[in-house]
Write an enzyme that holds these catalytic residues in place. Structure first.
Site, short mmCIF file in Angstrom:
data_model
loop_
_atom_site.label_atom_id
_atom_site.label_comp_id
_atom_site.label_asym_id
_atom_site.label_seq_id
_atom_site.Cartn_x
_atom_site.Cartn_y
_atom_site.Cartn_z
N SER A 232 0.83 -1.20 0.00
CA SER A 232 0.00 0.00 0.00
C SER A 232 0.87 1.26 0.00
CB SER A 232 -0.97 -0.04 1.19
OG SER A 232 -1.94 0.97 1.09
N ASP A 255 -0.02 -4.25 -3.87
CA ASP A 255 -1.23 -3.42 -3.90
C ASP A 255 -0.88 -1.96 -3.61
OD1 ASP A 255 -3.80 -3.91 -4.71
OD2 ASP A 255 -4.63 -4.16 -2.70
N HIS A 310 -7.70 -5.41 -0.30
CA HIS A 310 -6.48 -4.70 0.06
C HIS A 310 -5.82 -5.29 1.30
CE1 HIS A 310 -3.71 -1.44 -0.38
NE2 HIS A 310 -4.03 -0.86 0.77
#
Length: 388
Positions: A232, A255, A310
């Site tokens: 992330s 991600d 996620h």
């Protein structure tokens, strides 16, 4: 995960600005007496998660403690280092609102495969909680001793906690996130510099008082084979770190949230990058920024894991039941063990290819191209060519 033993060691320095804080995973010797550390180290991290999720601290502490308080990391604390060869090195960067302990399924698996992995805890106010030590001022030395801190530290130091900094009303987000991603990259580089010192035999000043013998890590690392991995916001940190430090030979962005990065750095990133995305998180604008890093000369790969969300990359996905996991968006439709196994194997194959490892990870090379029933080559998101 392969059932090998690996070790966790905490490393901490005096100054929030000059120090570094990471959890170190590496292969270790068998040890019947070594303890397994708590997954969440202390209650302040529960408070930080509550603040990040904007829920009441008292209520959330009870809920989090009930759900997660009993979990241990499947690793031995302060166990002796053991390997028959020099270990490649990985620096790991956590996501927004996370902290150093939440990605043990990834870091421990890499350690079980012979890597030394430093999982950095960032002090840019993007972690839900973290802490540092400062020296006591004169008045504090004169006064009664402060209450015992949550960790072991010298008597002349005071533990100071930092919590997640939310956006202020009307505040523009990019300047804050861009400043943070630059600091995060610097912290990853600082962690690597510290490992290089340890490898060279330089004495380590660890504020956290442990029994581990750091001299056993002297000359243990293959410093020609270093990678950076992150999830992330940590994925954005990967790109920034690759731009800043050529010692990182490749990067894996899990991600990735690309918003914090200034696109002007993209042409300066010369190393291979592997984007491993979830099916449910990505959107056209984010994918288009990843695609701006595509190159005819440097390998840039992308795959998407079907049925993932996620939060399929942090450990939370394993630690909740199916109903609660899906309600809190911690689980997708795919079995989390299958998703993590695909991500880890694809990562290992990519690392072997670009670090020049003499392992058998190339058996998973097809995963790099998305060749599996649970993978999508590239992305499931439609991106207009004009956006790239």
């Amino acid at each position: 995960m392969i059932e090998l033993e690996y070790h966790i060691q905490l490393d901490f320095y005096l100054s929030c600005q000059q120090g570094t804080f990471f959890r170190l995973y590496y292969p270790c010797q068998e040890s019947e007496s070594a303890e397994k550390p708590d997954w969440i180290p202390c209650r302040e991290y529960f408070n930080g998660l509550a603040d990040f999720m904007k829920i009441n601290r008292s209520l959330s502490e009870k809920i989090f403690n009930y759900l997660f308080g009993s979990f241990k990391i499947p690793a031995y604390l302060d166990a002796p280092f053991k390997t028959n060869e020099k270990c490649p090195v990985v620096i790991f960067s956590h996501g927004l609102g996370a902290f150093r302990t939440l990605y043990s399924a990834i870091c421990a698996e890499l350690a079980s495969q012979g890597f030394i992995v430093a999982s950095v805890e960032h002090r840019d106010e993007s972690a839900s909680a973290t802490y540092y030590f400062r020296e006591k001022c004169e008045s504090e030395r004169r006064d009664e001793p402060l209450p015992k801190t949550s960790v072991s530290a010298p008597d002349n130091l005071v533990e100071e906690w930092m919590y997640y900094r939310a956006l202020q009303h009307g505040e523009s987000e990019f300047p804050l996130r861009n400043k943070q991603v630059k600091q995060r990259a610097d912290e990853c580089i600082r962690a690597l510099d510290k490992l290089i010192e340890i490898n060279s035999g330089i004495s380590v000043q660890n504020v956290l008082q442990t029994q581990f013998d750091w001299t056993t890590l002297e000359n243990s690392m293959d410093l020609c084979r270093i990678a950076v991995i992150g999830h992330s916001f940590g994925g954005a940190t990967v790109i920034e770190a690759l731009c800043k430090e050529v010692k990182f030979k490749c990067g894996v962005a899990l991600d990735a949230w690309m918003f914090p990065i200034d696109e002007e750095i993209f042409p300066r990133v010369k190393q291979p990058i592997f984007f491993i995305n979830s099916e449910k998180f990505q959107w056209a604008g984010n994918i288009s920024r990843m695609k701006k890093l595509e190159s005819a000369l440097i390998q840039r790969k992308m795959i998407t894991i079907r049925g993932t969300v996620h939060q399929s990359f942090p450990d939370f996905t394993f630690l909740t039941g199916n109903w609660i996991g899906k309600l809190m968006k911690l689980k997708g439709d795919i079995d989390p063990e299958i998703a993590m196994d695909l991500s880890n194997k694809a990562t290992l194959a990519f690392l072997q290819r670009h670090l020049g490892l003499e392992k058998d990870f190339n058996q998973w090379d097809p995963l790099i191209d998305g060749k599996d029933d649970n993978l999508i080559p590239g992305t499931n998101v439609t991106v207009l060519q004009s956006a790239i």
